[in-house]
Design an enzyme around this catalytic site. Structure first.
Site, short mmCIF file in Angstrom:
data_model
loop_
_atom_site.label_atom_id
_atom_site.label_comp_id
_atom_site.label_asym_id
_atom_site.label_seq_id
_atom_site.Cartn_x
_atom_site.Cartn_y
_atom_site.Cartn_z
N HIS A 1 -0.06 -0.57 -0.02
CA HIS A 1 0.28 -0.12 -0.07
C HIS A 1 0.65 1.40 -0.43
CE1 HIS A 1 -3.31 1.74 1.36
NE2 HIS A 1 -3.25 2.90 1.72
N HIS A 9 1.37 4.90 -1.78
CA HIS A 9 0.72 6.43 -2.85
C HIS A 9 2.05 6.45 -3.84
CE1 HIS A 9 -3.65 6.49 -1.12
NE2 HIS A 9 -2.59 6.29 -0.05
N GLN A 29 -9.60 9.79 -4.48
CA GLN A 29 -9.40 10.44 -3.75
C GLN A 29 -10.50 10.83 -2.69
OE1 GLN A 29 -5.70 10.75 -1.41
NE2 GLN A 29 -7.50 11.05 -0.02
N HIS A 54 -9.62 2.17 1.22
CA HIS A 54 -9.62 3.03 2.10
C HIS A 54 -10.51 2.99 2.61
CE1 HIS A 54 -5.72 4.48 -0.13
NE2 HIS A 54 -5.74 5.17 1.37
N GLU A 97 -10.49 5.14 8.43
CA GLU A 97 -9.38 5.88 8.03
C GLU A 97 -9.61 7.40 8.77
OE1 GLU A 97 -6.59 7.21 5.06
OE2 GLU A 97 -4.45 7.38 7.20
N ASP A 112 2.93 3.00 2.91
CA ASP A 112 1.28 4.30 2.70
C ASP A 112 2.15 5.52 1.83
OD1 ASP A 112 -1.55 5.51 1.96
OD2 ASP A 112 -1.11 6.00 4.32
N TRP A 117 1.08 13.84 2.84
CA TRP A 117 0.57 13.38 4.30
C TRP A 117 0.77 13.00 5.65
CZ3 TRP A 117 -2.24 12.34 -0.20
CH2 TRP A 117 -2.57 12.87 -0.64
N1 17E Z 1 -4.67 9.31 0.52
C1 17E Z 1 -5.90 8.58 1.67
O1 17E Z 1 -6.96 8.91 1.58
N2 17E Z 1 -5.11 8.00 3.04
C2 17E Z 1 -3.87 8.10 3.22
N3 17E Z 1 -2.76 7.97 3.59
C3 17E Z 1 -2.79 8.96 1.67
C4 17E Z 1 -3.05 9.32 1.21
C5 17E Z 1 -1.92 8.93 2.40
FE FE2 Z 2 -3.81 4.89 1.46
#
Ligand code: 17E
Ligand code: FE2
Length: 418
Positions: free
Chosen positions: A61, A63, A156, A214, A217, A313, A319
């Site tokens: 995982h 980006h 996203q 995702h 989170e 990540d 982030w």
């Molecule tokens: N985008 C997201 O939604 N969550 C993350 N931890 C990252 C990007 C890195």
């Molecule tokens: Fe992520």
């Protein structure tokens, strides 16, 4: 030395006594043989020098499209996921394909130095031009001899909440994305979050693609999209193709709810990805003290027989400002954060960045066994414990019988005595 190998000699293997030679031909392992004594390598043999040899690391995982953009156009001051999404939304406006390819390539070079040969990258497709996706599809072809790259169509800014979100997801699949992503906790409402999970699961199922969402989170204990994802996976009998990434809210769920939830998780057989460095940094931001860790229930999931993989990540993006490609650093942090420094956990810990990642990514031929592709790495240390203590770069990376990365071994002892 020729880059085509006949064997790796003087290798240690996890959980096994003594030394081994790993013989290979035509890109596959042909024999894994115990050695009675250390041997002097021939020209077509690589000497592991009694270091641990294991399967290549799996980065499940990351980006890559956002990697190495930290501070552009501004720094994330609050350290929250949400400010990260805002910063990225601003940076996204100036993306071009070369920019994405350059940064992603630099990041993959860091990964190669650390023995990673399998990568799943999320690519933001909430962009009417799909610039990053097109760049990543091109890069995937170029780097195929060094790394297996899976591309997730990652919305996203939402599927339901972003203009034309559904059409952008569909177009991404048409262009060649491998995996269907989602972000239900970022959709505007609980209902649209549920709708997004239902929609993306149907989309993936229809196209026979894996899913990587995702999921939750956030520290909100009422963020319960994991149960929605698991129930849908169970209904479609699709669990082994579905990964739940982050599931941070599980760190805030109460035990009674979790006990009910785990029954469903086991039935559906989902895969889990935990990003310990990232979420220690992003979560707990709305807490005073005591502060939550924002990390999913890793030992409990493992003890329930579910597969959990650790991932990085981010590498220096909106982030998270840190990261260097070293999954052993991620593993070390994760073991700390999850109370997993008991010796049994340490002994089996490499599974979190090897076998469990391979299971989550549905990699079909993975492992050090006769008949499988001759892919492995030489680590610095004789045991997982020593490897984890040192957290050094891999000594060598072998892919289909060829050396794709090798460096000189500098023992810590010689540094002291010189
Ligand atoms: N985008 C997201 O939604 N969550 C993350 N931890 C990252 C990007 C890195
Ligand atoms: Fe992520």
């Amino acid at each position: 030395m020729s880059h085509h190998l006949d064997a790796i000699v003087n290798a240690r293997l996890q959980g096994k006594e003594g030394l081994f030679s790993l013989e290979m031909a035509n890109g596959r392992f042909t024999q894994i043989r115990p050695q009675l004594n250390p041997v002097i390598p021939t020209e077509k043999q690589l000497d592991a020098s009694a270091n641990l040899v294991c399967s290549p690391f799996v980065e499940p995982h990351i980006h890559l499209d956002a990697a190495l953009t930290a501070g552009e156009p501004r720094w994330n001051k609050s350290g929250t996921l949400f400010e990260g999404i805002e910063c990225w939304s601003e940076r996204k406006k100036s993306l071009n394909q070369q920019d994405v390819i350059t940064r992603a390539s630099q990041t993959l070079e860091m990964f190669a130095a650390h023995g990673i040969q399998y990568v799943r990258t999320h690519v933001d497709v909430t962009d009417p031009k799909l610039t990053a996706l097109k760049a990543m599809l091109e890069l995937k072809e170029r780097v195929g001899h060094l790394v297996d790259l899976q591309i997730v169509a990652f919305p996203q800014e939402g599927i339901i909440s972003f203009p034309n979100g559904k059409a952008l997801m569909e177009e991404s699949i048409r262009l060649g994305a491998d995996v269907v992503g989602g972000i239900p906790h970022f959709e505007f409402t609980r209902d649209t979050g549920v709708e997004s999970v239902d929609w993306l699961m149907e989309l993936a199922h229809k196209h026979d693609l894996s899913v990587d969402v995702h999921c939750d989170e956030i520290d909100d204990p009422e963020s319960r999209f994991l149960e929605v994802l698991a129930a849908k996976a169970l209904k479609l009998d699709y669990g082994t193709r579905v990964s739940a990434s982050h599931t941070c809210a599980m760190g805030s769920y109460n035990d009674a709810y979790c006990s009910r939830l785990f029954r469903l998780l086991q039935k559906s057989d989902l895969r889990f990805m935990c990003m310990p460095t990232e979420n220690l940094h992003l979560q707990g931001r709305f807490d005073s003290y005591p502060k939550r860790r924002g990390i999913t229930r890793v030992p409990e999931l493992l003890e329930a027989g579910l597969k959990v993989a650790f991932g990085q990540d981010s590498i220096r993006d909106p982030w998270y400002p840190m990261g260097n490609g070293n999954l052993l650093r991620t593993l070390d942090t994760g073991l700390h954060a999850c109370h997993m420094l008991g010796m049994d956990w340490i002994d089996s810990s490499l599974e979190l960045i090897t076998d469990n990642g391979a299971a989550a990514l549905n990699i079909s031929e993975y492992g050090i066994e006769k008949g499988l592709p001759a892919r492995c790495i030489i680590l610095q240390g004789e045991t997982p414990y020593e490897v984890l203590l040192g957290q050094q770069q891999a000594l060598a990376s072998i892919r289909d019988g060829k050396i794709i990365m090798q460096r000189e071994y500098k023992s810590p002892q010689s540094a002291l005595t010189n």
